[in-house]
Design a protein around this motif. Structure first.
Motif, short mmCIF file in Angstrom:
data_model
loop_
_atom_site.label_atom_id
_atom_site.label_comp_id
_atom_site.label_asym_id
_atom_site.label_seq_id
_atom_site.Cartn_x
_atom_site.Cartn_y
_atom_site.Cartn_z
N MET A 208 38.47 49.50 49.00
CA MET A 208 37.42 48.78 48.09
C MET A 208 37.75 47.49 47.46
O MET A 208 36.55 47.05 46.75
CB MET A 208 37.23 50.02 47.04
CG MET A 208 36.95 51.24 47.79
SD MET A 208 36.41 52.64 46.34
CE MET A 208 34.73 52.22 45.74
N TYR A 209 38.65 47.00 47.42
CA TYR A 209 38.91 45.52 46.57
C TYR A 209 38.67 44.61 47.90
O TYR A 209 38.69 44.75 49.13
CB TYR A 209 40.41 45.55 46.38
CG TYR A 209 41.11 46.24 45.37
CD1 TYR A 209 40.63 45.94 44.26
CD2 TYR A 209 42.03 47.27 45.54
CE1 TYR A 209 40.97 46.80 43.17
CE2 TYR A 209 42.33 47.99 44.43
CZ TYR A 209 42.00 47.67 43.14
OH TYR A 209 42.57 48.57 42.20
N ASP A 210 38.16 43.47 47.09
CA ASP A 210 37.58 42.44 47.94
C ASP A 210 38.49 41.00 47.64
O ASP A 210 38.89 40.21 48.41
CB ASP A 210 36.23 42.06 47.53
CG ASP A 210 35.19 43.10 47.68
OD1 ASP A 210 34.95 43.37 48.90
OD2 ASP A 210 34.82 43.85 46.91
N TYR A 211 39.28 40.98 46.24
CA TYR A 211 39.81 39.91 45.73
C TYR A 211 41.07 40.51 45.01
O TYR A 211 41.06 41.64 44.69
CB TYR A 211 38.91 39.19 44.85
CG TYR A 211 37.84 38.14 45.47
CD1 TYR A 211 37.75 36.92 45.57
CD2 TYR A 211 36.44 38.98 45.54
CE1 TYR A 211 36.84 36.27 46.25
CE2 TYR A 211 35.49 38.19 46.04
CZ TYR A 211 35.61 36.87 46.28
OH TYR A 211 34.58 36.15 46.77
N VAL A 212 42.02 39.51 44.88
CA VAL A 212 43.19 39.83 44.20
C VAL A 212 43.71 38.77 43.30
O VAL A 212 43.37 37.44 43.64
CB VAL A 212 44.48 40.06 45.28
CG1 VAL A 212 44.49 39.07 46.12
CG2 VAL A 212 45.75 40.60 44.23
N GLY A 213 43.95 38.95 42.07
CA GLY A 213 44.29 37.98 41.12
C GLY A 213 45.47 38.54 40.26
O GLY A 213 45.94 39.67 40.06
N SER A 214 45.98 37.36 39.56
CA SER A 214 46.97 37.63 38.72
C SER A 214 46.92 38.02 37.48
O SER A 214 47.72 38.94 36.91
CB SER A 214 48.01 36.54 38.63
OG SER A 214 47.29 35.55 37.75
N ASP A 215 45.62 37.73 36.57
CA ASP A 215 45.41 37.92 35.25
C ASP A 215 46.50 37.53 34.59
O ASP A 215 46.50 38.34 33.31
CB ASP A 215 44.71 39.24 35.10
CG ASP A 215 44.15 39.64 33.79
OD1 ASP A 215 43.79 38.74 33.16
OD2 ASP A 215 43.74 40.78 33.62
N ILE A 216 47.22 36.61 35.03
CA ILE A 216 48.23 36.09 33.70
C ILE A 216 48.03 35.38 32.54
O ILE A 216 46.76 34.91 32.54
CB ILE A 216 49.16 35.26 34.66
CG1 ILE A 216 48.67 33.98 34.92
CG2 ILE A 216 50.10 35.91 35.51
CD1 ILE A 216 49.53 32.87 35.12
N HIS A 217 48.43 35.94 31.40
CA HIS A 217 48.19 35.65 30.22
C HIS A 217 49.66 35.01 29.47
O HIS A 217 49.52 33.99 28.60
CB HIS A 217 47.89 36.61 29.15
CG HIS A 217 46.66 37.09 29.31
ND1 HIS A 217 46.10 38.06 30.66
CD2 HIS A 217 45.43 37.38 28.44
CE1 HIS A 217 44.84 38.44 30.23
NE2 HIS A 217 44.33 37.92 29.22
N HIS A 218 50.63 35.51 30.02
CA HIS A 218 51.84 35.12 29.56
C HIS A 218 53.07 35.33 30.22
O HIS A 218 52.95 35.93 31.53
CB HIS A 218 52.13 35.98 27.99
CG HIS A 218 51.64 37.43 27.96
ND1 HIS A 218 52.30 38.29 29.02
CD2 HIS A 218 50.88 38.03 27.34
CE1 HIS A 218 52.04 39.21 28.78
NE2 HIS A 218 50.79 39.33 27.72
#
Length: 249
Positions: A208-218
């Motif tokens: 079901m996933y299309d993209y992958v990301g890190s969502d890094i904040h720190h």
């Protein structure tokens, strides 16, 4: 079900070309604009870490919401340009782009319906999010407005919406409504908890996933990302058709 976090005898990333991780479509690296990096120094440290992990392009996606982070195109592009100059001066070979992570709230729906241009990940793709505690009352109006104005929504980290964990059919409903899904890669490290990791596995195995990301904040996020990139899960992920692989520079 694959073992998401069993360590291999050697580095899982050694001598491997993980094409889908070269472009990160979700990060909070613009300084002082949301709950991500607060200073240029912090931004550069995160970018340097991502470069060492094999990334060569990062799309900054600061929060844009009605209440806490009312970022707009002007504020985001100004910080993007500031960061680009700093990255160049530092000599880090990382391409920096910028979009936004739009909270699906009343402000967002009004922006879309007014015809205000949205910041996109690429082409017509717009990254959106909700609270982790409660489905947005503007969800369906927001998705409909986006699509009627020629955009396609990418729902950020669907595995993190706790209110869907016991109703998996909701994910099917969102996909049927034309919503693309973006995985937070560090969910596989257990960083967000066992339930989020379980749902991430479920969505991954259903394709079901299309993209992958890190969502890094720190740096805690980059440390969690490192642990995933060194685990056997990468062997499973490398054959998955993430769209990221088509965005590489």
């Amino acid at each position: 079900m694959f073992n998401l976090f069993k360590k291999s005898g050697v580095s899982a990333t050694k001598n491997r070309d993980w094409g889908f991780v070269k472009t990160d479509i979700h990060s909070h690296i613009l300084p002082g604009i949301d709950d991500g990096a607060q200073t240029l120094e912090e931004s550069l440290a995160l970018i340097d870490s991502m470069y060492r992990h094999g990334y060569r392009k990062m799309i900054a996606t600061p929060h844009s919401s009605e209440d806490i982070y009312p970022n707009d195109t002007k504020t985001i592009i100004e910080r993007r340009d500031l960061l680009r100059r700093a990255v160049g001066e530092k000599g880090i070979d990382m391409q920096i782009e910028a979009a936004a992570e739009y909270m699906i709230d009343e402000r967002f729906v009004k922006m879309v319906e007014s015809g205000e241009p949205m910041l996109t990940i690429h082409d017509n793709r717009v990254l959106v999010e909700m609270s982790y505690l409660l489905e947005s009352p503007y969800l369906h109006n927001g998705l409909f407005a986006l699509q009627t104005h020629g955009y396609q929504p990418i729902l950020a980290h669907p595995e993190r919406y706790n209110f869907y964990h016991n109703t998996p059919d909701k994910y099917d409903e969102l996909k049927e409504k034309g919503c693309l899904f973006q995985l937070n890669l560090i969910a596989f490290s257990g960083y967000y908890g066992k339930h989020v990791k379980k749902v991430a596995t479920y969505l991954f195995e259903k394709g079901m996933y299309d993209y992958v990301g890190s969502d890094i904040h720190h740096t805690r996020h980059t440390n969690a990302l490192h642990s995933v990139l060194q685990s056997r899960v990468m062997t499973e992920l490398t054959d998955y058709p993430f769209v990221n692989g088509t965005l590489n520079i």
